[in-house]
Design a protein around this motif. Structure first.
Motif, mmCIF file in Angstrom:
data_model
loop_
_atom_site.group_PDB
_atom_site.id
_atom_site.type_symbol
_atom_site.label_atom_id
_atom_site.label_comp_id
_atom_site.label_asym_id
_atom_site.label_seq_id
_atom_site.Cartn_x
_atom_site.Cartn_y
_atom_site.Cartn_z
ATOM 1 N N LEU A 85 8.008 43.095 60.816
ATOM 2 C CA LEU A 85 8.818 41.917 60.514
ATOM 3 C C LEU A 85 9.136 41.144 61.779
ATOM 4 O O LEU A 85 9.195 39.921 61.781
ATOM 5 C CB LEU A 85 10.117 42.350 59.832
ATOM 6 C CG LEU A 85 9.985 42.733 58.367
ATOM 7 C CD1 LEU A 85 11.318 43.162 57.814
ATOM 8 C CD2 LEU A 85 9.444 41.563 57.565
ATOM 9 N N SER A 86 9.348 41.895 62.872
ATOM 10 C CA SER A 86 9.589 41.224 64.141
ATOM 11 C C SER A 86 8.437 40.312 64.488
ATOM 12 O O SER A 86 8.632 39.232 65.052
ATOM 13 C CB SER A 86 9.749 42.262 65.247
ATOM 14 O OG SER A 86 10.809 43.099 64.944
ATOM 15 N N PHE A 87 7.234 40.754 64.134
ATOM 16 C CA PHE A 87 6.089 39.907 64.422
ATOM 17 C C PHE A 87 6.075 38.695 63.494
ATOM 18 O O PHE A 87 5.688 37.610 63.908
ATOM 19 C CB PHE A 87 4.800 40.712 64.337
ATOM 20 C CG PHE A 87 4.576 41.490 65.573
ATOM 21 C CD1 PHE A 87 3.883 40.944 66.635
ATOM 22 C CD2 PHE A 87 5.115 42.748 65.719
ATOM 23 C CE1 PHE A 87 3.706 41.646 67.802
ATOM 24 C CE2 PHE A 87 4.949 43.453 66.883
ATOM 25 C CZ PHE A 87 4.245 42.914 67.926
ATOM 26 N N LEU A 88 6.519 38.900 62.255
ATOM 27 C CA LEU A 88 6.616 37.751 61.340
ATOM 28 C C LEU A 88 7.569 36.711 61.921
ATOM 29 O O LEU A 88 7.370 35.509 61.759
ATOM 30 C CB LEU A 88 7.114 38.207 59.973
ATOM 31 C CG LEU A 88 6.078 38.731 59.012
ATOM 32 C CD1 LEU A 88 6.703 39.039 57.668
ATOM 33 C CD2 LEU A 88 4.927 37.745 58.817
ATOM 34 N N SER A 89 8.612 37.181 62.618
ATOM 35 C CA SER A 89 9.564 36.237 63.185
ATOM 36 C C SER A 89 8.959 35.470 64.350
ATOM 37 O O SER A 89 9.534 34.509 64.840
ATOM 38 C CB SER A 89 10.840 36.965 63.621
ATOM 39 O OG SER A 89 10.617 37.636 64.831
ATOM 40 N N LEU A 90 7.797 35.943 64.829
ATOM 41 C CA LEU A 90 7.084 35.191 65.873
ATOM 42 C C LEU A 90 6.274 34.054 65.262
ATOM 43 O O LEU A 90 5.902 33.103 65.957
ATOM 44 C CB LEU A 90 6.126 36.119 66.625
ATOM 45 C CG LEU A 90 6.681 36.868 67.805
ATOM 46 C CD1 LEU A 90 5.557 37.611 68.504
ATOM 47 C CD2 LEU A 90 7.339 35.904 68.793
ATOM 48 N N PRO A 132 6.953 31.501 63.159
ATOM 49 C CA PRO A 132 7.459 30.131 63.323
ATOM 50 C C PRO A 132 7.356 29.633 64.762
ATOM 51 O O PRO A 132 7.178 28.443 64.989
ATOM 52 C CB PRO A 132 8.922 30.254 62.890
ATOM 53 C CG PRO A 132 8.970 31.450 62.023
ATOM 54 C CD PRO A 132 7.952 32.380 62.557
ATOM 55 N N VAL A 133 7.473 30.541 65.736
ATOM 56 C CA VAL A 133 7.333 30.124 67.128
ATOM 57 C C VAL A 133 5.947 29.541 67.344
ATOM 58 O O VAL A 133 5.783 28.481 67.960
ATOM 59 C CB VAL A 133 7.580 31.325 68.071
ATOM 60 C CG1 VAL A 133 7.378 30.921 69.520
ATOM 61 C CG2 VAL A 133 8.973 31.886 67.858
ATOM 62 N N ALA A 138 3.929 28.370 64.980
ATOM 63 C CA ALA A 138 3.773 27.153 64.194
ATOM 64 C C ALA A 138 4.508 25.981 64.849
ATOM 65 O O ALA A 138 3.999 24.848 64.897
ATOM 66 C CB ALA A 138 4.274 27.391 62.772
#
Lengths: 420, 420, 420
Positions: free
Chosen positions: B370-375, B377-378, B380
């Motif tokens: 999930l931490s990677f999912l939070s990357l 938007p960065v 994008a």
């Protein structure tokens, strides 16, 4: 921020539907357009850039701390980016040396490996006989018990036929016999004469055992990494192995150890330990970092006494066991020599964990670290709205308060602007 | 985004205070209202929806990659959602077979299990005697040393009484005796006659050992999962076990192994290995995925020579050890038969790790993912403001620059709007 | 939210450049200012505060659930904040007891430790002889085979010289001899007389073995934590150890076990098991939480039969092995007593994992949990725009739709405002 976990499903569905429908798309253009908007509209947070050195510094410094922690502690100190495996090992030991004993109690005798190593196979655990109580010529018969409060008797009435005292040496026959000129004890059925193990020599019989040497051959495997290695290193040649002897300073990779050296490295005195016996651990640590040149994966030897020497609650101190050599006399009667063997059991304990870079622990640990990076804006925002000089200004532009009560749905920001 | 860690404390406090104060709330309404606002006002980021296929695709594609990584690699390949445990095992071995030897050196002799298996217990490690140097009728006495540069002497002056050479065979008596008609050596006190171990038979004495079979019974436990299993599988019946023999192709689950087959699977020649001995590992791998039907947890056998065969630095090649059988003559003198036993030690090494779904590693690994999912938007956002065609437009609407210098607190967005 | 991973690099560069350039900064003020803005401008999301109890409650409740999970399950139940290590152990065993046998088949005999414990060393695995088939006075000679379908013969033509049947007892000489008055079998070259192991006593010979006791001394180490301990606890004194006996209720820390007690705790009957033998595991679990007072790290004993008792596919049930005692007759001929020993092998299996607080697993698990906290706003936002009563109002103020088609770059929000 939008962490749509269902993004994958959505986009997959979209791709499939695109392929299937193909040119038919124009027909259902309206529907499709809505779907496209749903799937590919990108929702990004509106941001406010604050040109404040103070807040910026707090933000960057917090980021710096997190990154330092990740790089310094997790990666360098703990090597959390590695996958690990536990060692599988095989050990062969071979003791060399001989001794000659000539004490007043026993007849002169020469001892070689076949005499003092038990069991003979040279496994990871070997026992060196250093002291003993020998009771030769035992036969199955009857003899008076050793004198003790529970065995001394006056006449046959004190002895119960068939009684067997767990602390005694045999099954009572019910007779009371002369043990010596002064003492009478109950007669027992046992291997006679009985062993008198209180007469343990005060100086170890095989004191010369301290100069015996042992060659330890150890092959290890890390199955997960398909990594094999021996404790006899590739650069070591035969002639060196014939004359070398392990020494932490001069010969740290020689696999031949002098027993005295092992015991003294464990902080014990060989002659002291040899009397009552003990257990000594030869620990071989194969902990390796396989990311570097594999040649650097070397065994580290250490030595430690594994049984307690002088604790308060010392039952059966030292290490000993009884075994017998069985003979048959000419007339077919079985006789045996009982030996209560005291000595040092050497246990070669091989342990170690190897680590090698692997993507999963790396991802897991980086992920955890990134989570902490996501805490950084929380810290910076808190600083922004509570500690910074122009906090009112920042707060006013960053945060909009929705005033629900006013049904006209005016927002505080708008209102605020209006009054300015 | 607001990662208030203190949310729990706050809401707990609130719940407690609500319960305690009950209707008293109306009295301190003002205070309470402020508290309610503090605890339950929800702060959500303002977002801008950008209907751009390009940016949307970058966003979804990055999300897709992360999800693919999580599903494909972490879950399927590495099974990072599992808790693991290490195997605990018990092994019993039983060798069957007999041999008959009749060479020029020794008298004809029949060998059965009690003769050639040392130790007899059938532990996880057993030794099959294949070759030997026998020195019968040794007694404690004096005899001249075997000739070597350090033992050859001319007269008694060359021999020092009490001297014991570590490479010799006993303690020198100080006399120089005839070893043969041509050589004189120092006399030693030892078990005589001395062993001459250079006369090792070139063809293994018990060459027939290659047809011996061994039954390996292995029970394992994964204590963390309370999982027990044997290498004799439930569907195997007695009659099959009486006639079967392990073969990787036809009988992969038969626990009876022909020694020759084991050695050849390890890439060695039995007759070759039997001469000087060696150590052979029978590796049983119990690595299991206990999430699937437990019946699929089967032992995998593999065989590997554990000692090195022909390395450059080969000290004491092969595997051998000395043991003695002790006898007593009619007049009570101890005599022994010394046997230098060469043979193959078979080490049954059981290893394995079982995995079963567990919530903690799953949470940890999903969390990391999930931490990677939070990357995402960065990535994008970076694409949005640097690569997309209408980046100025997007950037202008996404980001507001606070112009601090103007104390009137006008914001750039406002200004921008004004000029449009 | 901005998760700049390159923040560290940027700020490091900046610090370095600041130091180097020093007062020279004023010269290149314009460039520097741009750099400062780039490095230290803080970009924070604009937020909308929604004073809705419903949404706030959903947000706080979701947060509460995540925090409860972290505190309750990960920390308390799974102790995911600990680093773990596996136990390294040394075991010494010492059996005490004696027995007297007097059956019709054998002559009366007294048995002590040296007779029934094999091997004698008292390792982590010891065997107690309980039953046996003794074949005394075997010599290398010829004798007729035991009758079986494959060995019964009519005349010499049925026997092949040199043939050795794997299920037979020796190498056929080619002669057919009288085995008894009724049966003729092929003669074999073997140790004669042959063992007849079908005459196994139905009641275990050493039935008294159930009252033998065993003292188990076990020292353990957790090398990673430098933690050493014995199963003889510090508060236990010598006099207690002399009379105590393990009992789960009254003496749970006494290291002396009665064999019968061990077997019955494993759910077996000693007399039953003693006839055919078996393997019994004495499991010592040293699982410890080293964060608490180390004195609480106590061994937990459990007992389990390790071989299967009555499975369908029971080949070679129980546990037995053959060994021989070798004698020499007065005229130098070798004779042996073959013993097929049945008994119970006790395997002391020490296992355990110790955990102690360590920063890395704590960080990893907290990080993973924080990732779930970052999911909370996603849940709350979803509730906000789909389920709450005033969702249109919230949605309108939270989200701005950029209308790309209108090149005038008006934003929907602006439009909305205009129409109000």
């Amino acid at each position: 921020m939008n962490l749509n976990k269902d993004g994958f499903v959505k986009s997959s569905l979209f791709l499939i539907s695109s392929l299937v429908r193909g040119v038919a798309m124009s027909k259902s253009a309206g529907c499709c357009k809505r779907f496209l908007h749903y799937a590919f509209d990108y929702e990004t947070p509106k941001t406010l850039v604050i040109p404040s050195l103070g807040v910026g510094f707090v933000f960057r410094f917090t980021q710096f701390l997190v990154v330092m922690y990740v790089v310094g502690y997790v990666c360098v100190v703990q090597k959390a980016y590695q996958d690990t495996d536990t060692v599988i090992s095989t050990v062969t030991t071979k003791v060399k040396g001989f001794a000659f004993t000539n004490t007043s109690d026993t007849e002169p005798r020469f001892w070689d490996v076949a005499d003092y190593i038990i069991p003979p196979q040279g496994d990871h655990s070997f026992f060196v006989l250093t002291n003993m109580v020998v009771t030769p010529k035992q036969v199955q018969s009857r003899c008076p018990e050793l004198p003790s409060p529970s065995t001394i008797c006056v006449d046959d009435c004190n002895c119960v036929e068939g009684h067997s005292d767990p602390r005694g040496n045999g099954i009572q026959t019910g007779l009371c016999e002369n043990y010596s000129t002064t003492a009478r004890t109950c007669e027992v059925l046992s291997w006679c004469p009985l062993e008198i193990d209180t007469k343990l020599p005060e100086h170890a019989l095989l004191a010369a055992a301290e100069n015996f040497t042992v060659l330890i051959k150890n092959s290890i495997t890390y199955p997960k990494f398909n990594f094999h290695r021996r404790n006899i290193l590739p650069h070591v040649n035969s002639s060196y192995l014939k004359r070398c002897e392990f020494s932490r300073l001069t010969d740290p990779h020689c696999p031949i150890f002098r027993l005295k050296h092992i015991v003294s490295e464990a902080g014990e005195d060989f002659q002291d330990m040899a009397v009552k016996g003990g257990i000594l651990g030869i620990l071989i640590d194969w902990s390796c970092d396989l990311d570097w040149w594999a040649g650097e994966c070397l065994p580290k030897y250490s030595f430690r006494r594994l049984d307690n020497k002088h604790p308060v609650n010392n039952v059966a101190p030292g290490y000993n066991f009884r075994f017998a050599k069985y003979y048959k006399t000419a007339d077919g009667e079985e006789t045996r020599t009982l030996i209560k063997a005291y000595g040092i059991r050497f246990d070669v304990i091989v342990f170690g964990t190897a680590g090698r870079f692997s993507i999963v622990p790396t991802i897991v640990n980086l992920g955890a670290a990134l989570s902490f990076l996501s805490l950084v804006p929380v810290v910076a925002d808190w600083f922004l709205v509570t500690c910074s000089r122009k906090r009112d200004l920042y707060s006013r532009h960053k945060t909009t308060h929705l005033i629900e009560d006013a049904d006209s749905a005016s927002v505080s920001m708008g209102t605020t602007y209006g009054t300015q």
